[in-house]
Design a protein around this motif. Structure first.
Motif, mmCIF file in Angstrom:
data_model
loop_
_atom_site.group_PDB
_atom_site.id
_atom_site.type_symbol
_atom_site.label_atom_id
_atom_site.label_comp_id
_atom_site.label_asym_id
_atom_site.label_seq_id
_atom_site.Cartn_x
_atom_site.Cartn_y
_atom_site.Cartn_z
ATOM 1 N N VAL A 34 0.835 -1.204 0.000
ATOM 2 C CA VAL A 34 0.000 0.000 0.000
ATOM 3 C C VAL A 34 0.868 1.252 0.000
ATOM 4 O O VAL A 34 0.583 2.223 -0.712
ATOM 5 N N ILE A 35 1.944 1.252 0.788
ATOM 6 C CA ILE A 35 2.841 2.411 0.820
ATOM 7 C C ILE A 35 3.458 2.651 -0.548
ATOM 8 O O ILE A 35 3.517 3.787 -1.047
ATOM 9 N N ASP A 36 3.896 1.577 -1.202
ATOM 10 C CA ASP A 36 4.484 1.725 -2.526
ATOM 11 C C ASP A 36 3.449 2.199 -3.543
ATOM 12 O O ASP A 36 3.752 3.016 -4.416
ATOM 13 N N TRP A 37 2.242 1.676 -3.426
ATOM 14 C CA TRP A 37 1.175 2.127 -4.330
ATOM 15 C C TRP A 37 0.925 3.623 -4.139
ATOM 16 O O TRP A 37 0.783 4.353 -5.114
ATOM 17 N N MET A 38 0.865 4.073 -2.890
ATOM 18 C CA MET A 38 0.603 5.491 -2.643
ATOM 19 C C MET A 38 1.708 6.364 -3.234
ATOM 20 O O MET A 38 1.441 7.434 -3.793
ATOM 21 N N ALA A 39 2.945 5.895 -3.153
ATOM 22 C CA ALA A 39 4.050 6.658 -3.727
ATOM 23 C C ALA A 39 3.903 6.754 -5.238
ATOM 24 O O ALA A 39 4.099 7.822 -5.840
ATOM 25 N N ARG A 40 3.542 5.652 -5.865
ATOM 26 C CA ARG A 40 3.370 5.664 -7.319
ATOM 27 C C ARG A 40 2.144 6.487 -7.707
ATOM 28 O O ARG A 40 2.153 7.193 -8.724
ATOM 29 N N HIS A 41 1.106 6.421 -6.894
ATOM 30 C CA HIS A 41 -0.087 7.241 -7.133
ATOM 31 C C HIS A 41 0.280 8.725 -7.138
ATOM 32 O O HIS A 41 -0.105 9.479 -8.034
ATOM 33 N N HIS A 42 1.036 9.161 -6.150
ATOM 34 C CA HIS A 42 1.414 10.576 -6.058
ATOM 35 C C HIS A 42 2.318 10.988 -7.221
ATOM 36 O O HIS A 42 2.281 12.138 -7.664
ATOM 37 N N ARG A 43 3.061 10.035 -7.754
ATOM 38 C CA ARG A 43 3.980 10.360 -8.848
ATOM 39 C C ARG A 43 3.270 10.441 -10.196
ATOM 40 O O ARG A 43 3.579 11.315 -11.013
ATOM 41 N N PHE A 44 2.306 9.537 -10.426
ATOM 42 C CA PHE A 44 1.770 9.399 -11.777
ATOM 43 C C PHE A 44 0.303 9.770 -11.931
ATOM 44 O O PHE A 44 -0.145 10.021 -13.054
#
Length: 499
Positions: A34-44
């Motif tokens: 989930v943390i990694d998904w949130m980081a990718r969400h904020h990036r893309f």
């Protein structure tokens, strides 16, 4: 391969779930995913507009599931799997279910659709809500797929100036770009299979009734269904296994329990050997470059042992005309029933007429296209209207017994294959979508299952291969699609580029 690497590559639900089960303590967890998904969400996501809302409880849910795993309680292969839910499907999380409309921007219901409850029981983490074509693309015939007043315009990660198709645009774009390992979409006619094909994904529209429709913003009780959108066929099978089933509020799904299966257990790499497939030539001709990819797919099917029988002609015109009467009539009745189930303090419109008035008074809603389809639906005369009853009977008969069933009987085939649709068109907010041909209408109107699997690319844009079968043939279609997928491995992740 760690979870972060998996997500950055657009990794699959199956691999993620398996990685989490096999990893040493603390190495690969639902919380880390989930943390990694949130980081990718904020990036893309600012480029894609694929996600309309992030679940504020996602990390808490993930940690609870990790604690369960640590205690030795693993719910199954989906334990800890992050999934996006299309924003016309209710979840009990503190997020509104908007269908993309400002009229529903405060529609926080606090209830799970039964399909979501089943996924949650299987250990899925609801990451958030995926953007969509507003009202699942029923408001206007001149709409732009992937646009909603709440979420903005979803873009195709394979080429940012290209359509993600619709209406499950955000679900498809998010999974393709690695913003989630999997997503749930809905389809009335093409809304899972078109975006899945144009975003290089597997998409399954199940038999209508296999998955509950309760607490899903409706268009048509004759054709609506939710289904999985994933990177692999096995992932789609795992999700369908978890989400299928009936509920008391939707008695039309009663047969679903008898038809449920472990759809992943039956997958076979040799499923194409010795089978006969009907080749729907009447779905070719709109895109010569797509047809060329389709010809290679036919060679691949034959190489795996399938016998191919040509079907050169079928007149879909009467099916489409009857479908329009059915969809307009049912939408007016079904949306009123849904609105009546919402909190009037949060959702002021209570009828389709109220929604039309809301849109007319809200400039943001009509910025790019109108609501002439809403107005056509408002003019219908109800579910007892003889014209509607005739159209519904004609549509089912022409698409089912005299359509898909007749083709299969006359060819001796177990399924129909066709190009799902052509490559993504250039986004045009002024003039709307530029649809070409597609293989979606017959299975949509019949209520039969339709699976699309990546079959290659046209100038870097994905196109899909459709497998269409009779009612309740999900297990067979998934196995056929799996055998084709494993033999060809045509999917290529996007590079998130402008074109």
């Amino acid at each position: 391969m760690g979870i972060k690497r998996l997500l950055l590559l657009g990794g699959t639900a199956l691999l993620l779930a398996g990685q989490a089960q096999a990893a040493p303590e603390g190495a690969a967890t639902a919380e880390a995913a989930v943390i990694d998904w949130m980081a990718r969400h904020h990036r893309f996501n600012t480029q894609l507009n694929a996600v309309i809302a992030v679940n504020p409880d996602a990390l808490k849910i993930a940690r609870a599931l990790d604690a369960e795993r640590k205690a030795g309680n693993v719910r199954g292969p989906l334990h800890g799997l992050p999934v996006l839910i299309k924003d016309n499907i209710e979840t009990a999380d503190p997020m509104a279910t908007t269908a993309g409309s400002l009229a529903l921007k405060d529609n926080i219901t606090g209830r799970d659709a039964p399909l979501v409850a089943r996924l949650r029981a299987a250990g899925v983490v609801v990451l958030g809500k995926a953007n969509l074509s507003e009202w699942a693309n029923i408001r206007s015939s001149r709409s732009t797929s992937g646009w909603s007043a709440v979420g903005g315009l979803t873009r195709n990660p394979y080429a940012l100036d290209r359509s993600a198709c619709g209406s499950s645009s955000g679900s498809a774009a998010a999974v393709a770009a690695g913003l989630a390992p999997a997503a749930i979409g809905t389809e009335t006619d093409g809304s899972i299979t078109c975006p899945a094909a144009m975003n290089g994904l597997v998409g399954l529209k199940p038999t209508v009734g296999l998955v509950s429709r309760t607490h899903v913003v409706p268009i048509s009780h004759s054709q609506d269904t939710a289904g999985p959108m994933t990177a692999t066929v096995r992932d789609a099978a795992l999700l369908l296994t978890a989400m299928a089933g009936s509920d008391a509020a939707d008695p039309a799904t009663a047969e679903a329990d008898a038809r449920k299966a472990d759809y992943a257990a039956g997958l076979s790499k040799t499923a194409l050997k010795g089978v006969t497939l009907a080749v729907a030539r009447f779905y070719t001709g709109d895109s010569p470059k797509t047809d060329a990819v389709f010809e290679q797919a036919l060679k691949d099917l034959a190489a795996q042992g399938a016998t191919l029988v040509e079907v050169k002609a079928f007149d879909e015109g009467p099916v489409g005309r009857a479908e329009g009467v059915v969809l307009f009539t049912e939408f007016k009745a079904d949306i009123a029933a849904y609105l009546a189930s919402t909190d009037p303090a949060k959702v002021k419109p209570r009828t389709l007429a109220d929604l039309i008035a809301f849109n007319a008074a809200t400039p943001e809603e009509l910025r790019w296209f109108g609501q002439e389809t809403f107005e056509k639906a408002q003019a219908t005369k109800g579910l007892d209207d003889p014209d509607y009853l005739t159209a519904r009977a004609d549509a089912k008969r022409l698409a089912g017994p005299e359509g898909i069933d007749r083709i299969l009987e006359e060819t001796g085939a177990i399924a129909i294959v066709a190009p799902t649709t052509g490559p993504a068109w250039t986004i045009d907010l002024i003039n709307g979508d530029h649809y070409g041909g597609s293989a979606t209408t017959l299975p949509a109107v019949a209520g039969y299952p339709h699976l699309t699997v990546p079959m290659g690319q046209v100038e870097g844009l994905p196109v899909g291969l459709s497998f269409i079968g009779p009612a309740w043939s999900e297990a067979r279609l998934l196995s056929l699609g799996y055998a084709y997928e494993q033999a060809t491995m045509r999917r290529r992740p996007p590079e998130l580029r402008a074109r």
